[in-house]
Design an enzyme around this catalytic site. Structure first.
Site, short mmCIF file in Angstrom:
data_model
loop_
_atom_site.label_atom_id
_atom_site.label_comp_id
_atom_site.label_asym_id
_atom_site.label_seq_id
_atom_site.Cartn_x
_atom_site.Cartn_y
_atom_site.Cartn_z
N ASP A 53 -54.47 21.71 -15.00
CA ASP A 53 -54.60 21.08 -13.69
C ASP A 53 -55.69 20.00 -13.66
O ASP A 53 -55.46 18.88 -13.20
CB ASP A 53 -54.94 22.22 -12.70
CG ASP A 53 -54.88 21.76 -11.28
OD1 ASP A 53 -53.78 21.39 -10.84
OD2 ASP A 53 -55.93 21.75 -10.61
N HIS A 212 -69.60 17.93 -10.36
CA HIS A 212 -69.03 16.64 -9.99
C HIS A 212 -69.68 16.03 -8.75
O HIS A 212 -69.59 14.84 -8.52
CB HIS A 212 -67.50 16.70 -9.88
CG HIS A 212 -66.98 17.33 -8.63
ND1 HIS A 212 -66.80 18.67 -8.48
CD2 HIS A 212 -66.59 16.77 -7.45
CE1 HIS A 212 -66.33 18.92 -7.28
NE2 HIS A 212 -66.18 17.79 -6.63
N LYS A 216 -70.97 11.75 -7.27
CA LYS A 216 -70.55 11.11 -6.01
C LYS A 216 -71.54 10.00 -5.63
O LYS A 216 -72.75 10.17 -5.77
CB LYS A 216 -70.46 12.14 -4.89
CG LYS A 216 -69.25 13.06 -5.07
CD LYS A 216 -69.05 13.96 -3.89
CE LYS A 216 -67.98 14.98 -4.17
NZ LYS A 216 -66.64 14.57 -3.78
N ASP A 269 -69.02 29.16 -5.66
CA ASP A 269 -68.09 28.03 -5.77
C ASP A 269 -68.74 26.71 -5.35
O ASP A 269 -68.51 25.68 -5.96
CB ASP A 269 -66.86 28.32 -4.87
CG ASP A 269 -65.71 27.36 -5.13
OD1 ASP A 269 -65.42 27.11 -6.32
OD2 ASP A 269 -65.10 26.86 -4.17
N HIS A 274 -73.22 22.72 -6.07
CA HIS A 274 -73.20 21.41 -5.41
C HIS A 274 -74.32 21.27 -4.37
O HIS A 274 -75.05 20.28 -4.36
CB HIS A 274 -71.86 21.16 -4.71
CG HIS A 274 -70.65 21.34 -5.59
ND1 HIS A 274 -70.66 21.04 -6.92
CD2 HIS A 274 -69.40 21.78 -5.32
CE1 HIS A 274 -69.45 21.28 -7.43
NE2 HIS A 274 -68.68 21.74 -6.48
N LYS A 371 -64.88 27.24 4.05
CA LYS A 371 -63.48 26.88 3.83
C LYS A 371 -62.74 27.15 5.14
O LYS A 371 -63.12 28.06 5.89
CB LYS A 371 -62.88 27.79 2.76
CG LYS A 371 -63.52 27.60 1.39
CD LYS A 371 -62.61 26.82 0.51
CE LYS A 371 -63.24 26.52 -0.82
NZ LYS A 371 -62.59 25.42 -1.52
N1 NDP Z 1 -58.65 22.20 -11.37
C1 NDP Z 1 -59.68 21.70 -10.71
O1 NDP Z 1 -59.56 20.96 -9.73
C2 NDP Z 1 -61.07 22.02 -11.17
C3 NDP Z 1 -61.31 22.75 -12.30
N2 NDP Z 1 -62.59 22.97 -12.74
C4 NDP Z 1 -62.85 23.71 -13.97
O2 NDP Z 1 -62.16 23.07 -15.04
C5 NDP Z 1 -61.70 24.01 -15.97
C6 NDP Z 1 -60.21 23.88 -16.12
O3 NDP Z 1 -59.59 24.11 -14.88
P1 NDP Z 1 -58.02 23.98 -14.67
O4 NDP Z 1 -57.49 22.78 -15.35
O5 NDP Z 1 -57.79 24.15 -13.23
O6 NDP Z 1 -57.50 25.26 -15.43
P2 NDP Z 1 -56.03 25.69 -15.82
O7 NDP Z 1 -55.82 27.06 -15.32
O8 NDP Z 1 -55.05 24.65 -15.44
O9 NDP Z 1 -56.14 25.82 -17.41
C7 NDP Z 1 -56.24 24.70 -18.29
C8 NDP Z 1 -55.45 24.99 -19.54
O10 NDP Z 1 -56.07 26.06 -20.26
C9 NDP Z 1 -55.06 26.84 -20.88
N3 NDP Z 1 -55.20 28.25 -20.46
C10 NDP Z 1 -55.20 28.72 -19.21
N4 NDP Z 1 -55.38 30.06 -19.20
C11 NDP Z 1 -55.48 30.41 -20.49
C12 NDP Z 1 -55.68 31.64 -21.15
N5 NDP Z 1 -55.82 32.79 -20.46
N6 NDP Z 1 -55.76 31.66 -22.48
C13 NDP Z 1 -55.63 30.53 -23.18
N7 NDP Z 1 -55.43 29.32 -22.60
C14 NDP Z 1 -55.37 29.27 -21.28
C15 NDP Z 1 -53.73 26.34 -20.41
O11 NDP Z 1 -53.18 25.54 -21.46
P3 NDP Z 1 -52.17 26.13 -22.54
O12 NDP Z 1 -51.56 27.36 -22.00
O13 NDP Z 1 -51.23 25.01 -22.73
O14 NDP Z 1 -53.06 26.37 -23.71
C16 NDP Z 1 -54.05 25.47 -19.24
O15 NDP Z 1 -53.18 24.37 -19.13
C17 NDP Z 1 -62.16 25.36 -15.45
O16 NDP Z 1 -63.39 25.66 -16.05
C18 NDP Z 1 -62.32 25.13 -13.96
O17 NDP Z 1 -63.25 26.02 -13.40
C19 NDP Z 1 -63.66 22.46 -12.07
C20 NDP Z 1 -63.50 21.75 -10.92
C21 NDP Z 1 -62.20 21.49 -10.35
O1 LIG Z 2 -66.07 22.50 -7.04
C1 LIG Z 2 -65.40 22.58 -6.04
O2 LIG Z 2 -65.35 21.52 -5.21
C2 LIG Z 2 -64.26 21.36 -4.32
C3 LIG Z 2 -64.67 20.29 -3.34
O3 LIG Z 2 -64.83 19.09 -4.02
P1 LIG Z 2 -64.66 17.72 -3.26
O4 LIG Z 2 -65.10 16.71 -4.22
O5 LIG Z 2 -63.22 17.63 -2.87
O6 LIG Z 2 -65.53 17.79 -2.06
C4 LIG Z 2 -63.93 22.64 -3.62
O7 LIG Z 2 -62.75 22.48 -2.85
C5 LIG Z 2 -63.69 23.72 -4.65
O8 LIG Z 2 -63.48 24.96 -3.98
C6 LIG Z 2 -64.85 23.85 -5.59
O9 LIG Z 2 -64.48 24.68 -6.69
#
Ligand code: NDP
Ligand SMILES: O=C1O[C@H](COP(=O)(O)O)[C@@H](O)[C@H](O)[C@H]1O
Length: 510
Positions: A53, A212, A216, A269, A274, A371
């Site tokens: 994601d 992040h 900003k 969170d 932040h 939230k």
């Molecule tokens: N998404 C967001 O908006 C934000 C995310 N973060 C942080 O960024 C990091 C990534 O987040 P995000 O992209 O949402 O995470 P995802 O859940 O999308 O995981 C990223 C990738 O990791 C692999 N993965 C997931 N779970 C497992 C598992 N149990 N074992 C092995 N591989 C796994 C998968 O790839 P595959 O299966 O192809 O290997 C997946 O596509 C986290 O630390 C999150 O806290 C921080 C701020 C915002």
């Molecule tokens: O890290 C996080 O931030 C977002 C809010 O970020 P923003 O840049 O959109 O203000 C928050 O929604 C999320 O819960 C948290 O993990």
């Protein structure tokens, strides 16, 4: 650094403005003693978790914009790594909705994707990391500088960093930098374990812990605002300031993320990272230079001056559905099937903190985050003490300086609305990834900073975990629990609501 207060040429196009700001950011990285990127050296940017994601929403778009604007070396190659069986075309398609490509940029966009490749592999298999290393060497030569962005769940940080260290480090003259996403642990102990692990593999200069919010625009401008002019600093102290309120409000709930959120709660969170980072920037003393470590040293001093929080210092809330609301608003936190039954995890928290130093003794620094409340705002409100011999007998609004971080950027007296009207500002990830190329750690969290931040919050978090105090219910879309506003009043903060003078923009400020 003082770009916050400089009005831009009103004829500047959006693109020029974005590039200008990032170029300034590039320039500001060029602090003596810090490494700048050598444009001629090959660079390889590796996205671990390329199927996920964060990768599609933030990382691929940010590196594309940096490449498009020629802010990173032309000879940068991009390698994605994950377990999923994906082609580059499939990754490109997933990213497409977030890439914002204009007609005229199409050719450059095609070039960008030609610089990308994908390695399918498992996070715990030696052979797959050897193959990843081979690919990095193939696309970047054995001289390349390497950046690994860990866009993977925290449960994988240990194994993945161990494998990078064993099999994928830069050889010869190149450097290696590791970008890590939050959460950095869930309390002092787990965070220290992670820090020790990372510290055993990498030097602090190689580690870039992303918060992040530090990327900003308005957060980056707190330091120039305070120390780059004479207006504010003379009154920035306990003699003149009654209270400070740093607040984060989001009008949507945790739906879809309940599984993650329920384990962490709003304090971990948003508040412990932040909001606490913003507090440090508002409260710190003037650093002896703008070098990353001088700034981070001052932030650590603020944290060290703070007491650990107790249950009495906080108000906790959890949203319930609004039967009259529309769509998601009908559902409360507990209606999310991924949230554990009867969960006491707070979705709203207000905490009164104190900074026990000469400048701030007795001034409440109140952190609030919620939230599913009534609006989307992030702002700092600095309330001045009431004047003696008040001519207006309290009829006027209390003197308040507002630094609005989201959704629109504003400092009362200095408004961004006019000078940057319609302009797209660089997003937080774009700035921060560029900082990593430059080797500037100013906007990243150092390990001792992190340890202090956890020290302040860990006793409270353990208490909440063990005693499970029932959070106060508040209705989805409301302003949050009334008890929070009582607590604000008890702490010399006169709440008068958010100002509606600036039209909320739908621009996302990340
Ligand atoms: N998404 C967001 O908006 C934000 C995310 N973060 C942080 O960024 C990091 C990534 O987040 P995000 O992209 O949402 O995470 P995802 O859940 O999308 O995981 C990223 C990738 O990791 C692999 N993965 C997931 N779970 C497992 C598992 N149990 N074992 C092995 N591989 C796994 C998968 O790839 P595959 O299966 O192809 O290997 C997946 O596509 C986290 O630390 C999150 O806290 C921080 C701020 C915002
Ligand atoms: O890290 C996080 O931030 C977002 C809010 O970020 P923003 O840049 O959109 O203000 C928050 O929604 C999320 O819960 C948290 O993990």
């Amino acid at each position: 650094m003082s770009r916050a207060l400089v009005k831009s040429d009103s004829t500047a196009t959006e693109e020029m403005l974005t590039q200008d700001l990032l170029r300034q950011s590039l320039k500001s990285c060029q602090t003596p003693g810090e490494t700048n990127f050598e444009a001629s050296a090959p660079h390889v940017f590796v996205i671990m978790g390329a199927s996920g994601d964060l990768a599609k929403k933030k990382i691929y778009p940010s590196v594309w914009w940096l490449y498009r604007d020629r802010l990173i070396p032309e000879n940068t190659m991009f390698v994605g790594f994950a377990r999923s069986d994906l082609t580059m075309k499939e990754i490109r398609d997933k990213c497409q909705p977030y890439m914002e490509v204009k007609e005229a940029e199409q050719e450059r966009y095609e070039q960008f994707w030609e610089l990308n490749c994908y390695v399918r592999g498992s996070n715990d298999t030696q052979r797959d990391f050897e193959l990843l290393n081979q690919k990095i060497t193939e696309v970047g030569t054995d001289r390349a500088n390497r950046i690994f962005h860990l866009a993977i769940p925290p449960s994988l940080f240990v194994i993945v960093t161990s494998n990078i260290k064993k099999f994928c480090m830069a050889t010869k003259s190149g450097w290696t930098r590791i970008i890590i996403e939050k959460p950095f642990g869930r309390d002092s102990e787990s965070s220290s374990k992670l820090s020790n692990h990372l510290g055993s593999l990498f030097k602090e200069e190689e580690l870039y812990r992303i918060d992040h919010y530090l990327g900003k625009e308005m957060v980056q401008n707190i330091i120039p605002l305070r120390f780059g002019n004479q207006i504010f600093e003379p009154t920035w102290n306990r003699d003149n300031i009654a209270s400070v309120f740093i607040s984060f409000k989001e009008p949507f709930g945790t739906h879809g993320r309940g599984g993650y959120f329920d384990e962490f709660g709003i304090i971990r969170d948003v508040m412990q990272n932040h909001l606490l980072q913003i507090l440090c920037l508002v409260a710190m003393e003037k650093p002896c230079s703008t070098a990353a470590d001088d700034i981070r040293d001052e932030k650590v001093k603020v944290l060290k001056s703070m007491d650990e929080l107790m249950l009495d210092d906080v108000v906790l809330g959890q949203y319930v559905g609004d039967p009259e609301g529309e769509g998601d608003a009908k559902d409360g936190y507990l209606d999310d099937p991924t949230v554990s039954q009867g969960s006491a995890t707070p979705t709203y928290a207000l905490a009164v903190t104190k900074i026990n130093n000469e400048r701030w003794d007795g001034v409440p620094f109140i952190l609030g985050c919620g939230k599913a409340v009534d609006e989307r705002t992030v702002e700092v409100r600095i309330q001045h003490r009431d004047v003696d011999g008040d001519l207006f007998h309290g009829q006027t609004k209390r003197n308040e300086l507002v630094i609005r971080i989201q959704p629109d950027r504003a400092i009362y007296y200095e408004t961004y609305g006019t000078s940057y009207k319609g302009a797209k500002l660089p997003l937080a990830y774009e700035r921060l990834i560029l900082d990593v190329f430059c080797g500037s750690q100013m906007h990243f969290v150092r390990s001792d900073e992190l340890a202090e931040a956890w020290r302040v919050f860990t006793p409270l978090l353990h208490k909440i975990q063990n005693e499970k105090p029932k959070p106060i219910p508040y209705k989805y879309g409301s302003r949050g629990p009334e008890e929070a506003y009582k607590k604000l009043a008890e702490n010399d903060f006169k709440y008068s609501g958010s100002d509606k003078w600036s039209k909320p923009s739908h621009e996302v400020c990340m």
